[in-house]
Motif scaffolding. Structure first.
Motif, PDB file in Angstrom:
ATOM      1  N   LEU A   6      -7.880  -8.053   3.917  1.00 27.04           N
ATOM      2  CA  LEU A   6      -8.499  -8.607   5.121  1.00 27.04           C
ATOM      3  C   LEU A   6     -10.024  -8.514   5.011  1.00 27.04           C
ATOM      4  CD1 LEU A   6      -8.651  -9.444   8.110  1.00 27.04           C
ATOM      5  CD2 LEU A   6      -8.144  -7.072   8.728  1.00 27.04           C
ATOM      6  N   PHE A   7     -10.477  -7.354   4.537  1.00 22.29           N
ATOM      7  CA  PHE A   7     -11.912  -7.130   4.392  1.00 22.29           C
ATOM      8  C   PHE A   7     -12.542  -8.144   3.429  1.00 22.29           C
ATOM      9  CE2 PHE A   7     -15.424  -5.012   2.154  1.00 22.29           C
ATOM     10  CZ  PHE A   7     -16.285  -4.829   3.224  1.00 22.29           C
ATOM     11  N   ASP A   8     -11.890  -8.369   2.281  1.00 22.78           N
ATOM     12  CA  ASP A   8     -12.400  -9.352   1.311  1.00 22.78           C
ATOM     13  C   ASP A   8     -12.541 -10.722   1.957  1.00 22.78           C
ATOM     14  OD1 ASP A   8     -12.396  -7.671  -0.957  1.00 22.78           O
ATOM     15  OD2 ASP A   8     -10.241  -7.988  -1.231  1.00 22.78           O
ATOM     16  N   LYS A   9     -11.502 -11.104   2.703  1.00 23.10           N
ATOM     17  CA  LYS A   9     -11.502 -12.456   3.277  1.00 23.10           C
ATOM     18  C   LYS A   9     -12.711 -12.667   4.174  1.00 23.10           C
ATOM     19  CE  LYS A   9      -6.484 -13.025   3.127  1.00 23.10           C
ATOM     20  NZ  LYS A   9      -5.220 -13.168   3.870  1.00 23.10           N
ATOM     21  N   ILE A  10     -12.961 -11.694   5.030  1.00 22.17           N
ATOM     22  CA  ILE A  10     -14.082 -11.870   5.966  1.00 22.17           C
ATOM     23  C   ILE A  10     -15.414 -11.741   5.226  1.00 22.17           C
ATOM     24  CG2 ILE A  10     -15.107 -11.127   8.145  1.00 22.17           C
ATOM     25  CD1 ILE A  10     -12.414  -9.848   8.858  1.00 22.17           C
ATOM     26  N   TRP A  11     -15.479 -10.750   4.353  1.00 21.01           N
ATOM     27  CA  TRP A  11     -16.745 -10.535   3.621  1.00 21.01           C
ATOM     28  C   TRP A  11     -17.126 -11.785   2.825  1.00 21.01           C
ATOM     29  CZ3 TRP A  11     -20.120  -6.306   3.474  1.00 21.01           C
ATOM     30  CH2 TRP A  11     -21.136  -6.405   2.516  1.00 21.01           C
ATOM     31  N   ASP A  12     -16.184 -12.234   2.010  1.00 18.92           N
ATOM     32  CA  ASP A  12     -16.478 -13.350   1.113  1.00 18.92           C
ATOM     33  C   ASP A  12     -16.898 -14.610   1.876  1.00 18.92           C
ATOM     34  OD1 ASP A  12     -15.797 -11.544  -0.779  1.00 18.92           O
ATOM     35  OD2 ASP A  12     -13.893 -12.484  -1.358  1.00 18.92           O
ATOM     36  N   ALA A  13     -16.343 -14.776   3.083  1.00 18.02           N
ATOM     37  CA  ALA A  13     -16.672 -15.962   3.880  1.00 18.02           C
ATOM     38  C   ALA A  13     -18.089 -15.902   4.452  1.00 18.02           C
ATOM     39  CB  ALA A  13     -15.661 -16.122   5.012  1.00 18.02           C
ATOM     40  N   LYS A 165     -16.692  -0.397  -1.220  1.00 14.58           N
ATOM     41  CA  LYS A 165     -15.335  -0.292  -1.758  1.00 14.58           C
ATOM     42  C   LYS A 165     -14.347  -0.328  -0.599  1.00 14.58           C
ATOM     43  CE  LYS A 165     -16.562   3.460  -3.947  1.00 14.58           C
ATOM     44  NZ  LYS A 165     -16.556   4.715  -4.676  1.00 14.58           N
ATOM     45  N   LYS A 166     -13.073  -0.520  -0.956  1.00 18.54           N
ATOM     46  CA  LYS A 166     -12.072  -0.693   0.093  1.00 18.54           C
ATOM     47  C   LYS A 166     -11.080   0.470   0.129  1.00 18.54           C
ATOM     48  CE  LYS A 166     -11.667  -4.327  -2.088  1.00 18.54           C
ATOM     49  NZ  LYS A 166     -11.186  -5.536  -2.784  1.00 18.54           N
ATOM     50  N   MET A 167     -10.821   0.941   1.321  1.00 16.02           N
ATOM     51  CA  MET A 167      -9.851   2.010   1.509  1.00 16.02           C
ATOM     52  C   MET A 167      -8.839   1.561   2.557  1.00 16.02           C
ATOM     53  SD  MET A 167     -10.458   5.783   3.238  1.00 16.02           S
ATOM     54  CE  MET A 167     -11.704   6.375   2.109  1.00 16.02           C
ATOM     55  N   ARG A 168      -7.578   1.950   2.373  1.00 15.48           N
ATOM     56  CA  ARG A 168      -6.608   1.692   3.439  1.00 15.48           C
ATOM     57  C   ARG A 168      -6.017   3.014   3.890  1.00 15.48           C
ATOM     58  NH1 ARG A 168      -2.155  -2.817   2.639  1.00 15.48           N
ATOM     59  NH2 ARG A 168      -1.555  -1.491   0.884  1.00 15.48           N
ATOM     60  N   ILE A 169      -5.977   3.187   5.201  1.00 18.43           N
ATOM     61  CA  ILE A 169      -5.341   4.378   5.768  1.00 18.43           C
ATOM     62  C   ILE A 169      -4.146   3.898   6.577  1.00 18.43           C
ATOM     63  CG2 ILE A 169      -5.600   6.317   7.344  1.00 18.43           C
ATOM     64  CD1 ILE A 169      -8.530   6.471   6.594  1.00 18.43           C
ATOM     65  N   THR A 170      -2.970   4.322   6.166  1.00 14.44           N
ATOM     66  CA  THR A 170      -1.749   3.882   6.834  1.00 14.44           C
ATOM     67  C   THR A 170      -1.166   5.042   7.640  1.00 14.44           C
ATOM     68  OG1 THR A 170      -1.359   2.444   4.947  1.00 14.44           O
ATOM     69  CG2 THR A 170       0.493   2.778   6.446  1.00 14.44           C
ATOM     70  N   VAL A 171      -0.910   4.782   8.909  1.00 15.87           N
ATOM     71  CA  VAL A 171      -0.258   5.787   9.744  1.00 15.87           C
ATOM     72  C   VAL A 171       1.032   5.179  10.275  1.00 15.87           C
ATOM     73  CG1 VAL A 171      -0.509   7.428  11.638  1.00 15.87           C
ATOM     74  CG2 VAL A 171      -2.561   6.572  10.471  1.00 15.87           C
ATOM     75  N   ASP A 172       2.134   5.733   9.838  1.00 15.58           N
ATOM     76  CA  ASP A 172       3.432   5.209  10.261  1.00 15.58           C
ATOM     77  C   ASP A 172       4.124   6.181  11.204  1.00 15.58           C
ATOM     78  OD1 ASP A 172       3.824   2.649   9.092  1.00 15.58           O
ATOM     79  OD2 ASP A 172       3.925   3.611   7.120  1.00 15.58           O
ATOM     80  N   THR A 268      -4.294  -8.657   5.279  1.00 20.35           N
ATOM     81  CA  THR A 268      -4.295  -8.330   3.860  1.00 20.35           C
ATOM     82  C   THR A 268      -3.071  -8.935   3.185  1.00 20.35           C
ATOM     83  OG1 THR A 268      -5.588  -6.344   4.179  1.00 20.35           O
ATOM     84  CG2 THR A 268      -4.137  -6.381   2.244  1.00 20.35           C
ATOM     85  N   ASP A 269      -3.306  -9.657   2.082  1.00 22.58           N
ATOM     86  CA  ASP A 269      -2.188 -10.253   1.346  1.00 22.58           C
ATOM     87  C   ASP A 269      -1.305  -9.154   0.764  1.00 22.58           C
ATOM     88  OD1 ASP A 269      -3.270 -12.760   1.822  1.00 22.58           O
ATOM     89  OD2 ASP A 269      -4.428 -12.748  -0.051  1.00 22.58           O
ATOM     90  N   GLU A 270      -0.030  -9.439   0.756  1.00 20.35           N
ATOM     91  CA  GLU A 270       0.926  -8.527   0.117  1.00 20.35           C
ATOM     92  C   GLU A 270       0.480  -8.295  -1.323  1.00 20.35           C
ATOM     93  OE1 GLU A 270       4.416  -6.495   0.952  1.00 20.35           O
ATOM     94  OE2 GLU A 270       4.022  -8.271   2.183  1.00 20.35           O
ATOM     95  N   GLY A 271       0.347  -7.045  -1.740  1.00 17.63           N
ATOM     96  CA  GLY A 271      -0.008  -6.754  -3.126  1.00 17.63           C
ATOM     97  C   GLY A 271      -1.508  -6.699  -3.410  1.00 17.63           C
ATOM     98  N   ALA A 272      -2.345  -6.982  -2.401  1.00 16.20           N
ATOM     99  CA  ALA A 272      -3.796  -6.870  -2.611  1.00 16.20           C
ATOM    100  C   ALA A 272      -4.152  -5.407  -2.853  1.00 16.20           C
ATOM    101  CB  ALA A 272      -4.542  -7.389  -1.392  1.00 16.20           C
ATOM    102  N   GLU A 273      -5.201  -5.189  -3.661  1.00 15.05           N
ATOM    103  CA  GLU A 273      -5.488  -3.810  -4.068  1.00 15.05           C
ATOM    104  C   GLU A 273      -6.635  -3.161  -3.310  1.00 15.05           C
ATOM    105  OE1 GLU A 273      -5.491  -2.595  -7.980  1.00 15.05           O
ATOM    106  OE2 GLU A 273      -3.594  -3.600  -8.462  1.00 15.05           O
ATOM    107  N   PHE A 274      -6.465  -1.880  -3.045  1.00 14.81           N
ATOM    108  CA  PHE A 274      -7.516  -1.068  -2.433  1.00 14.81           C
ATOM    109  C   PHE A 274      -8.013  -0.071  -3.466  1.00 14.81           C
ATOM    110  CE2 PHE A 274      -5.253  -2.807   1.111  1.00 14.81           C
ATOM    111  CZ  PHE A 274      -6.201  -2.964   2.110  1.00 14.81           C
TER     112      PHE A 274
END
Ligand code: SF4
Lengths: 473, 196
Positions: A6-13, A165-172, A268-274
């Motif tokens: 998601l971050f890439d998409k907005i940044w790159d645009a 850089k990109k980080m993902r924090i997942t809370v389930d 975020t696309d499925e499989g995109a890397e952080f």
């Protein structure tokens, strides 16, 4: 196709140009300004003989330095008055929208942006204030900048930024009773430390995050900076769209449908890397409180202050310095410590939901005698709703003082200062030395925990009171 | 705003080993009320430097005549917290041109580069060495060379290289800021905006 976050998409645009071995020329959709970090930027702009390039992309409000009583009168503090007057003057001269004191949408800049519907998914937003990260809750790239960059945005609507850089924090999972989004973020920061996010932009994901309201999401994104991250964001979903629909400045009619169609692609696309990922379980999170002088120094309310066992000498020195400032000792339990002040407010937890939580909890009770209780709504709209919903009456009956909107004791630039040596449990975001006034000692917690402390006069796990209440009923 | 060019700096160091020094300590919020950039150096580390009556606290390093120099040697995670550029103005206006630490907060580092204070990130081991050197001999000098991107402890000759991207390096060397660069892109920016 390349898999993007998601971050890439907005940044790159928003990149107009990339400089080899240098930063990107990064376009800013919305720029918020306030009275403290803008005057020098305006001054330098004028010295340069340049105008604001796109004034309609900047929105202003005085918040950091304003009094929270008698806002209809002239500001007594001369320096504060000058800053607010400068802001008025500058906005007028450059054609910038100003939500001035006393007007319907005055408030803390990070509270009014979302309320007005200015903050929308996919945008880039900056402000000369580190808690600009708040707006990330809507799926925007939002972060704080320095005054030189404020000037850049005025002059060119761009800043020069290297992509973080990109980080993902997942809370389930499902949050327990009495546990709120403030506890989630205080817990995360206590786990990865006040510097663990430095160099990163965070995406918060997972079922526990998705289940949160927009207000609760803002609390989480708001404190991204407290782990050193530039900002944090959450993919927009139905909760986001429902919140925005009908807001003053949100798109309307056909434009709305188009906007929502675009916003739905913002994930975020499925499989995109952080570059880095953390996973947490909601069941491990409990009501939290800080005991030291940075937001990473937090524990569960029912726990004790960590001992120095196994600490490196250099770390230990700073740790003890911090505890000395707080008047605490390693190994002491948090519960039962006497408190002098409670503060409910700030761009972290000064929204209507926060006031509702506190009001519901203290209804029919009285604050403890040793407690001075301040409630400062984040905006005029919050204040208005609190009146309409009868919250103000409940709070006043419980002994809380309701003040007018502004940053107030969050950073104590105005008169709302916690006296030296006193303890304040606050819903704000920083427990730095002297943050709430010279010598003040701040403990950060959720609105619910703050409400519980207000009633008992000491550090309390709100769940203990909820249980007692349930038994009484 | 333009600032003095940075080339090779040879200087003694002022050591402040405390970790997680946040911008509220560097310059407390109540000193942010100015509408001009003036006098911030006087309030650098205000509450660590002066007591509530305004008397200098003798045990704080800036009040200790043993130490002087244009380089602030700082502990880990220096400059966390607020985005206030005033923190860097205070450092610059006080007379520092360079801050050395094993870890900087992000916005702080950015702000430094924007106003002409060079943030030099060294390894934790080298930071420890520098602290030990200045403790053993307060007149120990280091040389910071932006061209070679090196920092050298002169007494031992121990040296490390540091990172800075070539764009920012040029700016620092010439005393330029970003606005000059951005203003040259005006047409491109306007075209981009029109497409939004
Ligand atoms: S409420 Fe506090 S953290 Fe938020 S903008 Fe104001 S001073 Fe900053």
């Amino acid at each position: 196709m390349e898999k993007k976050t998601l971050f890439d998409k907005i940044w790159d645009a928003h990149v107009i140009k990339s400089i080899p071995d240098g930063p990107d020329v990064f376009f800013i959709d919305k720029h918020f300004i306030h009275e403290v970090t803008s005057p020098v930027a305006f001054l330098n702009l004028e010295k340069r003989g340049t105008k604001v390039m796109f004034p309609e992309r900047t929105v202003a409000t005085p918040d950091h330095n304003v009094p929270t009583i008698d806002q209809d009168k002239t500001i007594k503090d001369q320096l504060s008055r000058m800053q607010v007057e400068k802001l008025r003057e500058n906005c007028k001269r450059h054609g910038i929208d100003l939500h001035d004191l006393g007007t319907d949408h005055h408030g803390i800049v990070h509270v009014i942006g979302p309320e007005l519907g200015i903050t929308q998914p996919g945008m880039t937003i900056v402000c000369g204030d580190s808690h600009t990260s708040t707006h990330g809750a809507f799926g925007t790239i939002a972060f704080g900048i320095g005054t030189s960059e404020v000037e850049m945005v005025f002059a060119t609507q761009c800043i020069m930024q290297a992509k973080p850089k990109k980080m993902r924090i997942t809370v389930d999972g499902t949050l327990g009773r009495g546990v709120s989004s403030k506890d989630i973020i205080l817990y995360i920061i206590s786990q990865i430390s006040a510097s663990g996010g430095t160099g990163y932009f965070i995406e918060y994901a997972g079922s526990a995050i998705r289940s949160l309201s927009m207000e609760a999401r803002m609390t989480i994104c708001n404190m991204s900076i407290e782990m050193g991250a530039r900002g944090g964001l959450i993919a927009p979903d139905e909760t986001t769209f429902n919140y925005l629909e009908g807001k003053d400045l949100a798109p309307k009619g056909e434009a709305w449908d188009q906007a929502v169609a675009y916003w739905k692609t913002l994930k975020t696309d499925e499989g995109a890397e952080f570059d880095l990922e953390y996973h947490y379980n909601a069941v491990d999170i409990e009501p939290m409180i800080t005991y030291g002088t940075n937001p990473g120094m937090g524990v569960k309310v029912r726990e004790s202050i960590p001992t120095t066992e196994g600490m490196k000498e250099s770390v230990k020195k700073s740790y003890i310095k911090s505890l000395d400032y707080m008047g605490f000792k390693p190994g002491e339990p948090m519960k039962g410590k006497k408190i002098d002040y409670v503060f409910v407010g700030s761009c972290t937890n000064g929204r209507i939901e926060d006031l509702r939580t506190v009001a519901e909890f203290v209804k029919g009770k009285k604050k403890a005698d040793n407690i001075t209780a301040w409630i400062v709504p984040g905006s005029r709209e919050v204040e208005k709703k609190a009146m309409e919903e009868g919250l103000v009456q409940i709070l006043e009956e419980a002994g809380f003082k309701l003040r007018q909107p502004g940053c107030s004791a969050c950073l104590a630039m105005n008169d709302d200062k916690i006296p030296s040596g006193k303890y304040a449990v606050s819903t704000s975001n920083r427990n730095f030395e002297g943050r709430q006034g010279p010598g003040s000692r701040t403990l950060l917690a959720s609105p619910l925990t703050v409400a519980a402390v207000a009633i008992t006069g000491e550090i309390t796990d709100p769940r203990d009171l909820i249980e007692e209440l349930a038994l009484e009923k | 705003m333009a600032y003095d060019k940075f080339d090779v700096l040879t200087s003694r160091m002022v050591p402040l080993s405390t970790e997680n020094v946040d911008t509220d300590q560097i310059i407390p919020a109540r000193f942010l009320k100015a509408t001009e950039r003036k006098g911030f150096g006087d309030n650098l580390f205000r509450d660590w430097r002066y007591d509530s009556e305004g008397n200098p606290k003798p045990d704080f390093v800036l009040n200790d005549p043993t130490y002087e120099g244009k380089i602030l040697l700082a502990g880990r995670n220096f400059g966390s917290g607020s985005s206030r550029e005033h923190a860097v103005w205070a450092i610059y206006d006080y007379g520092f041109r360079c801050v050395v630490s094993s870890f900087f907060a992000d916005i702080f580092k950015n702000n430094c580069l924007n106003i002409g204070v060079l943030p030099v990130t060294v390894t934790p081991e080298f930071a420890d060495e520098l602290f030990a050197a200045v403790e053993a001999d307060p007149s120990a000098e280091v040389e910071v060379d932006i061209n070679k991107q090196t920092i050298t402890l002169l007494s031992t000759g121990r040296s490390e290289s540091f990172d800075i991207n070539s764009y920012k390096k040029q700016n620092m060397k010439n005393g330029f800021d970003d606005i000059d660069y951005l203003l040259n892109l005006k047409t491109e920016i306007q075209a981009f905006e029109a497409g939004r």
